[in-house]
Structure formats: structure tokens, C-alpha cells
Design a protein around this motif. Structure first.
Motif, PDB file in Angstrom:
ATOM      1  N   VAL A   1       0.833  -1.138  -0.002  1.00 20.07           N
ATOM      2  CA  VAL A   1       0.063   0.035   0.112  1.00 20.07           C
ATOM      3  C   VAL A   1       0.984   1.243   0.117  1.00 20.07           C
ATOM      4  O   VAL A   1       0.608   2.227  -0.675  1.00 20.07           O
TER       5      VAL A   1
ATOM      6  N   VAL B   1      -5.255   3.127  -3.038  1.00 20.72           N
ATOM      7  CA  VAL B   1      -5.351   1.749  -2.887  1.00 20.72           C
ATOM      8  C   VAL B   1      -6.329   1.390  -1.825  1.00 20.72           C
ATOM      9  O   VAL B   1      -6.135   2.078  -0.612  1.00 20.72           O
TER      10      VAL B   1
ATOM     11  N   TYR C   1      -5.867  -6.000  -3.498  1.00 24.16           N
ATOM     12  CA  TYR C   1      -5.672  -4.686  -3.663  1.00 24.16           C
ATOM     13  C   TYR C   1      -6.592  -4.088  -4.869  1.00 24.16           C
ATOM     14  O   TYR C   1      -6.379  -4.342  -6.046  1.00 24.16           O
TER      15      TYR C   1
END
Length: 817
Positions: free
Chosen positions: A439, A449, A457
């Protein structure tokens, strides 16, 4: 691409050294090719100090020299000076002994203690051109009287020091072709150990137009070629020289300062990656800007003063009557900003990459703008870049922002939402990368994200990431920032040696032949299969047979070669220009033609043939004390051909036939007894060589290696006993027509005696006095041997009679007494 370390550092929330910055960029996939120190004044005025001229007297032995005493702060130097304007009481630039000076023109030099006309000189009082501050050499540079004696001259002139980091931008990383793009990668990398770091993004919040009215009418006539077009109208522009910080930035990244408006557009280009162009509004006829195509052949003069003929495919920025700019590539000579400009239209657009690439190659133009447009710019970044430039022009050029942002965006690009599965990321990289790191990396690169219901994701990819369109692209983004060095290596690397089947395999035959040619003094060359189409005309080949490249990388490489001859002559010319005059070159290469032949009819099929080519020029043997230099000729290449057939164990009989060719003054085809042509040997015409700027004679040969290797494969090595019986030599002196060739004589002799005749050799040729018109004399030797018994005179005489009879019947030969 060159990056200014100083400006890059200003975009980062942490302070990094140039070396550390370069290391991080390389780790992120932006390979750093070098770091170079930049100084606004070459040498940085290092070692130069402010001096005070305490005393000046006339040199006793030179009318134009003065003897001075100069205080440099705690030390008084005796300096002989030749400047006419030196006077006591002046503050001057002093270079003490040991100082290295970098003049505006010429090489650096070091100040040494010396005697000038018998008087001691312990330094130098400098003119501006002697220290790189200007070009004037009228006299010494006199400084303001309030400067402290002994202080550093560099402090007064505010010498800017920067470090230039040069990175290699791969075609798939247009987002990195800017300082912001490079800084974004660094932030993403640093975020792994320092979460929460953010880019120091330049602000355009203060953008405030005085009016929303745009006085110009703008239209896009080809929306497929121009996806978005933005612009700002500005008035009261004061065009002049740029401030020092801006000029130093441009010089550091390899750009030449022009004027403050143009310099600002170039600065924003290097900062954001978005090309801009400023038009002089007074040069826009009819108050109209049209993004359109012009008629084929329309003349257009670009900023460099060159008139170019436009293609109907070239996208142009036009006014109501004429083209003003090659869209995304190069401006025109009549619409650019000059010192008299007071009103400008600032253009910021998104052009289709393929069209810009084709136009750039068509006209041989490569600019900083086209470099970025060809790779794809951010369609969402046009308005930000325009506002950023407008604010800088407002600040530096005292201009007014007279309109809001004109923005024509017919079909907005769709946002990209890509799912990155954790299982795919682990399978491809071999790593279990922590979720927080993934992330952090993607967020640092500008993505949004979220974790979806499946635990994967969900990534919103910004449009400036033009290369990120698939899940695997996200995997690459993550691993390049996380670190390729963290990917585990297997304990054992498997490697399979490619098998070469048999000594007579194609690979082995090539290697054996190449090694043989190297052993007899030839050098192998490798040339490009793409050549200039003018080679076809120079060599007298059929242009209809050219295999043309649809989208050539260069106008000089627009067809595939029909012959190796042209590319080899280019190598010969290069070597001759470097004074390497004695050349023996060979190349295994392929030739290409559009017209193929099938069942006697020409088709549109492509043909591709393997060729072994040779080029020889200069001396075949070097000059030495034992013998003089022997110049190369046709027989040099003939002997090479014979050595090749001997090396490959080929016992075929060959002869030569004269053939006509537009590129050769003399050319012979090499044929087998069955009339199959295996190659050719010739001498090139002077007109052909002149086209390649070659003044020496060049001899050329080419052979079909496929036939050679096929015959070589049929030849099996067999053991034979050493002959038990002696051989016999007989000679013949023949009077022949000049048209008769040795190869025909040898072939006829072998047919007349197939068993006992072992060798035939031509050891003398004579033409001239005492011979009838149209005749020549050949002296041939014949080696005879019987493997079973010793030859008798009767048998030998019988063989020779058959050979003589054959020569008389076939060639009208007669014996010379």
C-alpha cells in the motif's frame, strides 16, 4: 535525461546526498549514468580573492606593464600587471599562486610564481574573461569599493553549485521524464522505512485570472490526434532575460536559456514532464487557433530557419490562414515569442504519441517535447502545467493572467481501476511482501489503494502512469520499488549447453569457415540489415524490390538491404577515413527482396537469402624489408575462394564467366560445371565508390554459403595411403584466342583424362609482341600419376596427345614451339 539535484532535493521532504539520490533512483529502475558537478561559473571561482591595489608603479623594462602591490588580507603580493586600467585604490580579483583559472575560452591553467621582465610576480590580477565571468578582455575587472579585502570572489558573484544526475529513461517510463516523476519514485522507496512522506508539490492555488474571457477562438479539427487542448491568455508580458536561478537550472539540465517566457515553459517541461508552447498573440492571424492538418507539400519554416515540406499526416497548430507550429515537435519562425511580444497564448496539450513519432521521424526532428509526447503524456496534467507556467510568467515577466484556462477535452480518458491479487504478486515475485509495504509503495507512486472483500488490492491508477494498464504492470511497480535485490535466488542455476550435431553441422561449418578466414588475415564485420534506400540506386538495383520499413527508426534506415555490398562499403569508408587503408573484410549476412519467384512467375512474396561477402582494398601483403607491398586485386579474392573450397574439402570444378553489372567495371560469375552460379567476384566502379566517399580501389566478392556447406556435408573424410608410385609433370605452351578462359581448359583436360590427371596449373600468361592479333599464350602444367604402377612414356604421351587433341578441337589451340 538530466536532473538538477538542487531542484530535486527541493521536492523531497528529506535531505539526501547526490550519491544517495543516485543510488535510490538506480534501485527504482531509473539507471543513473553519471553524476557531474555543475557550476554557474566554470571552476566556481575557487581560490580567487578580493584584493586591494596598494601601490602601482611603472615597470622599469616594459612600457605596457605595471608593478603593483596588492593586499589580499594579511598578505601583500607583488604582481606584474599588463592591464591599462589598473590603478592604486582599486578592489580587484586576485588569483594567488596555485590558483587554477578557467577562462571563458581556452583550457584551464594554474598561476605560478614567476619573473616577468626581471620583476617578481606572485599572482595575477584578473580580467573577466580570464575567470569565466564574461568575454571582455579590455582590462581587469574592478570590484565595488565596499567589498572586504581577502573575501572569496565566489561569494560576491553568488556562484551556483549543483549536481547533475543523468538517468536513462526507458520507453515504458514517460512518467519518470520529469523532476516530479523522479521525486515520486524516491518518495515511494523512502516510504518503506519512513511512512507518511509526501512530495513537496508546487502549488497553483494562487492562480487567479483577471477575466474568464478568452479572446481567441480555438478548435480541434482532428480529435483523434489531439485528445486535449488547454490554454491561457496573458497580457502585459515583459520579455527579457531570465533570473539567474532559472538560467542556472536550464544550463544544468542541458538547455540553453533564450528569454524569460520560453525559459519558463522549458522549466515547467522539465519539472512536470508536460511540454508547453507560448505563441505571440499578435502573430495569430484572424484570432483563431486550429489544431488541424495541412495540404501535402505545404511549406513551413521552423524555428531553426529550415523550410520543410509538410505531409498531410502532420498535425499542425494553425491560425486562420497559415500553420504556426508542428504540434508537439517544433515551433514556427513567425509565431514565437520575441523581445517585442506583449501578449501570449500559453498552450498545454495532449497529442497522440504515434502521430508525433511519425512526424518527428519524417522530418528528422527530435526535441524535448517530442521525446515526451512520443511516449505519452498525462492527459490530466495539461491544466496544472499551464497554471504553473502562468504563475511564473506573472511573477517573473510582470504579466497579467487575462483569461481563465481554456480546456477542450472532447473524450476524457477513462480512469483505470485494476485488481492486484496477492496470490499473483507472491507467485511472480517469489516474495510475501507485507500488505502495508504494498500500500505504501503504490500510494507513494500516486495510486489510490483499497483492500477489497477478497483481501486483494483495488488500485486506482493515475493517468500519468501510462505504462500501467494490467495487473502484471502493478506487480512490476511494486517489486521495482520494494527491491529486485530482495527476490530470492535458487541455490542452483540450470543451464543446458546447446547441442551441435556433428562436425558438418551448419553451426560448425560457419565457425570453421570464419576461423579459416580470420587465419588468412580477414576481419569479420557485422552490419545492420536496415540501410538507406539511396544504396539501391547507387548500386543499380531495382527499387521495386526494396522491402520498405513502414515506421523506420531513422530516415537513413528505411529499407532492408538487397545486397551486403552497400553496408560493407560504409564500413570500408569509415576505416579509410581513420587511415586504415589495408582492409580484408568478410560478413555472413542476409539479403531481402520484395519480389519472389515461384513457378517462373513473380509473386509478392519476400525472399531472404544467406550471403558470404568479401571486401578487399589496399595491399594484400604489408610492406616489409623482405618484399615490397603487393596491392590487392581480383586474384586476391579468387585465391580466397579456392582456399575456402579446399578447407571445406570440396572437389567441384569451377569456372568464371564475364557478366554485366551497373556497379562493377569488371565482374565474373563463378559457376560449376553444370552452370550453377555459386558467387561472383568483381571490381567496383569509381562512380559507386565516389558515392561512398572512397577514393581507393575496392574489390568485392560474394558466395552462396548454402551451396558450399551442402557440398561440404557430402564430403566424407577417408584415409588414403601415401602414393607408392611417382608422379610425372608435363608442360604445354598453347596459343589461344583471348576469349578462352583457364577454367574451360582445366575442365576439358579433366574430361579427356579422368584417372591419371591429378593436377592442372596455369603458371604463365603472355600477351603482346610476337603474337598474332587477338591471341594470347598460356603455359600449363599437368601432373599425372597411376596409383597401381609406374607410368611409361607411351602412356604419358598418349594422355598428353588426347589433351592436345581436345584443345585443338574445342578451342582452336595450337602448340607454341
Amino acid at each position: 535525461m538530466k536532473l538538477s539535484y538542487n531542484y530535486l532535493r527541493s521536492l523531497l521532504p528529506v535531505d539526501l546526498s547526490p550519491e544517495k539520490t543516485a543510488e535510490i533512483l538506480t534501485e527504482c529502475g531509473l539507471e543513473v549514468e553519471g553524476i557531474e558537478k555543475f557550476e554557474s561559473v566554470k571552476g566556481g571561482l575557487a581560490g580567487l580573492v578580493v584584493g586591494y591595489v596598494v601601490e602601482k608603479t611603472k615597470h622599469p623594462d616594459a612600457d605596457r606593464l605595471s608593478c603593483t602591490k596588492v593586499d589580499i588580507g594579511g598578505q601583500v603580493l607583488e604582481i606584474v600587471c599588463g592591464a591599462p586600467n589598473v590603478e592604486a585604490g582599486q578592489k580587484v580579483i586576485v588569483a594567488p599562486v596555485g590558483t587554477e583559472l578557467y577562462p571563458t575560452e581556452g583550457e584551464p591553467f594554474t598561476i605560478k610564481k614567476s619573473k616577468i621582465r626581471g620583476q617578481l610576480s606572485e599572482g595575477m590580477i584578473c580580467a573577466e574573461d580570464e575567470v569565466g565571468l564574461g568575454k571582455s578582455h579590455d582590462g581587469i575587472k574592478v570590484l565595488p569599493p565596499d567589498l572586504p579585502v581577502g573575501s572569496a570572489v565566489a561569494d560576491y558573484f553568488k556562484v551556483s553549485v549543483d549536481y547533475v544526475i543523468e538517468i536513462n529513461i526507458t520507453p515504458n517510463r514517460p512518467d519518470a521524464a520529469s523532476h516530479l516523476g523522479a521525486a515520486r519514485d524516491i518518495i515511494a522507496r523512502l516510504g518503506l522505512t519512513e511512512p507518511g512522506l509526501k512530495l513537496n508539490m508546487p502549488s497553483v492555488a494562487e492562480f487567479s485570472p483577471e477575466s474568464e474571457v478568452m479572446p481567441l477562438k480555438v478548435s480541434i479539427e482532428d480529435t483523434s490526434a489531439c485528445k486535449r487542448y488547454s490554454g491561457i491568455y496573458m497580457t502585459d508580458v515583459s520579455v527579457g532575460e531570465s533570473p539567474e536561478w532559472l538560467k542556472n537550472f536550464l544550463l544544468a539540465v542541458g538547455l540553453r536559456p533564450i528569454n524569460n517566457v520560453v525559459d519558463i515553459t522549458n522549466f515547467v517541461l522539465m519539472e512536470t514532464g508536460q511540454p508547453l508552447h507560448a505563441f505571440d498573440v499578435d502573430a495569430i492571424k484572424g484570432g483563431q487557433i486550429r489544431i488541424a492538418h495541412c495540404a501535402e507539400g505545404t511549406p513551413f519554416v521552423t524555428l531553426d530557419g529550415v523550410e520543410r515540406k509538410l505531409s498531410a499526416e502532420d498535425l499542425m497548430i494553425c491560425n486562420a490562414e497559415d500553420p504556426m507550429c508542428m504540434a508537439g515537435i517544433f515551433g514556427g519562425s513567425d509565431s514565437g515569442v520575441s523581445l517585442s511580444t506583449t501578449r501570449i497564448f500559453l498552450e498545454s496539450a495532449r497529442f497522440e504519441p504515434s502521430g508525433i513519432r511519425r512526424s518527428g521521424k519524417r522530418h528528422g526532428l527530435k526535441t524535448d517535447s517530442s521525446f515526451r509526447f512520443e511516449r505519452g503524456t498525462d492527459p490530466e496534467g495539461t491544466t496544472f502545467a499551464a497554471k504553473r507556467a502562468a504563475l511564473l510568467i506573472q511573477e517573473i515577466c510582470s504579466a497579467k493572467i487575462a483569461s481563465g484556462v481554456l480546456d477542450i477535452y472532447p473524450e476524457p480518458f477513462e480512469a483505470r481501476n485494476i485488481i492486484l491479487r496477492k496470490s499473483v504478486l507472491q507467485r511472480v515475485t517469489g516474495l510475501e511482501i507485507p500488505e502495508n509495504d504494498v500500500v505504501q509503495i503504490l500510494t507513494g507512486l500516486g495510486c489510490n489503494v483499497n483492500i477489497n472483500e477478497a483481501g486483494d488490492y483495488a488500485v486506482f491508477v493515475p493517468l500519468f502512469k501510462t505504462d500501467v494498464t494490467r495487473e502484471i504492470d502493478l506487480v512490476e511497480e511494486v517489486i521495482r520499488i520494494y527491491g529486485y535485490d530482495k527476490v530470492p535466488l535458487r541455490g542452483m542455476v540450470s543451464y543446458t549447453q546447446p547441442e551441435v550435431k556433428g562436425e558438418n553441422s551448419r553451426h560448425a561449418s560457419y565457425a570453421r569457415l570464419a576461423n579459416h578466414l580470420a587465419s588468412i588475415g580477414f576481419r569479420e564485420i557485422l552490419t545492420n540489415s536496415l540501410v538507406n534506400s539511396r544504396f539501391t540506386e547507387i548500386l543499380g538495383l531495382n527499387t521495386a524490390d526494396d522491402v520498405r520499413v513502414i515506421n523506420p527508426i531513422s530516415a537513413e534506415l528505411d529499407v532492408m538491404r538487397q545486397s551486403l555490398l552497400g553496408s560493407g562499403l560504409h564500413v570500408v569508408a569509415t576505416n579509410l577515413n581513420h587511415k586504415n587503408a589495408d582492409l580484408k573484410l568478410f560478413e555472413f549476412g542476409k539479403t531481402y527482396k520484395l519480389s519472389g519467384v515461384k513457378d517462373g512467375a513473380i509473386t509478392d512474396a519476400y525472399t531472404e537469402n544467406e550471403v558470404l561477402a568479401f571486401w578487399v582494398t589496399g595491399n594484400q601483403t604489408p610492406e616489409s624489408w623482405m618484399q615490397g607491398a603487393a596491392p590487392a586485386d581480383l586474384y586476391t579474392l579468387k585465391s580466397v575462394f579456392e582456399s575456402i573450397t579446399a578447407k571445406l574439402g570440396i572437389n567441384e570444378s569451377f569456372h568464371s564467366v564475364s557478366i554485366e553489372d551497373a556497379a562493377f567495371s569488371v565482374l565474373f560469375g563463378i559457376q560449376t560445371a553444370s552452370k550453377k552460379e555459386i558467387g561472383k567476384i568483381g571490381k567496383l566502379k569509381a562512380s559507386v565508390l565516389k558515392a561512398f566517399d572512397i577514393k581507393a580501389e575496392v574489390f568485392y566478392a560474394e558466395i552462396n554459403p548454402e551451396l558450399l556447406f551442402a557440398w561440404s556435408a557430402e564430403k566424407k573424410v577417408r584415409f588414403k595411403d601415401i602414393p607408392k608410385f611417382p608422379q610425372v609433370r608435363r608442360d604445354l605452351a598453347l596459343l589461344l584466342d583471348k576469349s578462352v578462359q583457364y577454367g574451360d581448359l582445366e575442365s576439358a583436360a579433366r574430361k579427356a583424362e579422368r584417372n591419371l590427371l591429378k593436377e592442372v596449373n596455369l603458371f604463365d600468361v603472355y600477351e603482346g609482341k610476337n603474337l598474332p592479333e587477338g591471341k594470347k599464350s598460356y603455359a600449363l602444367s599437368f601432373i599425372l600419376r597411376d596409383e597401381e604402377k609406374t607410368l611409361t612414356d607411351d602412356i604419358i604421351d598418349g594422355v598428353m596427345k588426347r589433351i592436345v587433341d581436345t584443345y585443338e578441337k574445342q578451342f582452336g589451340a595450337s602448340l607454341r614451339q
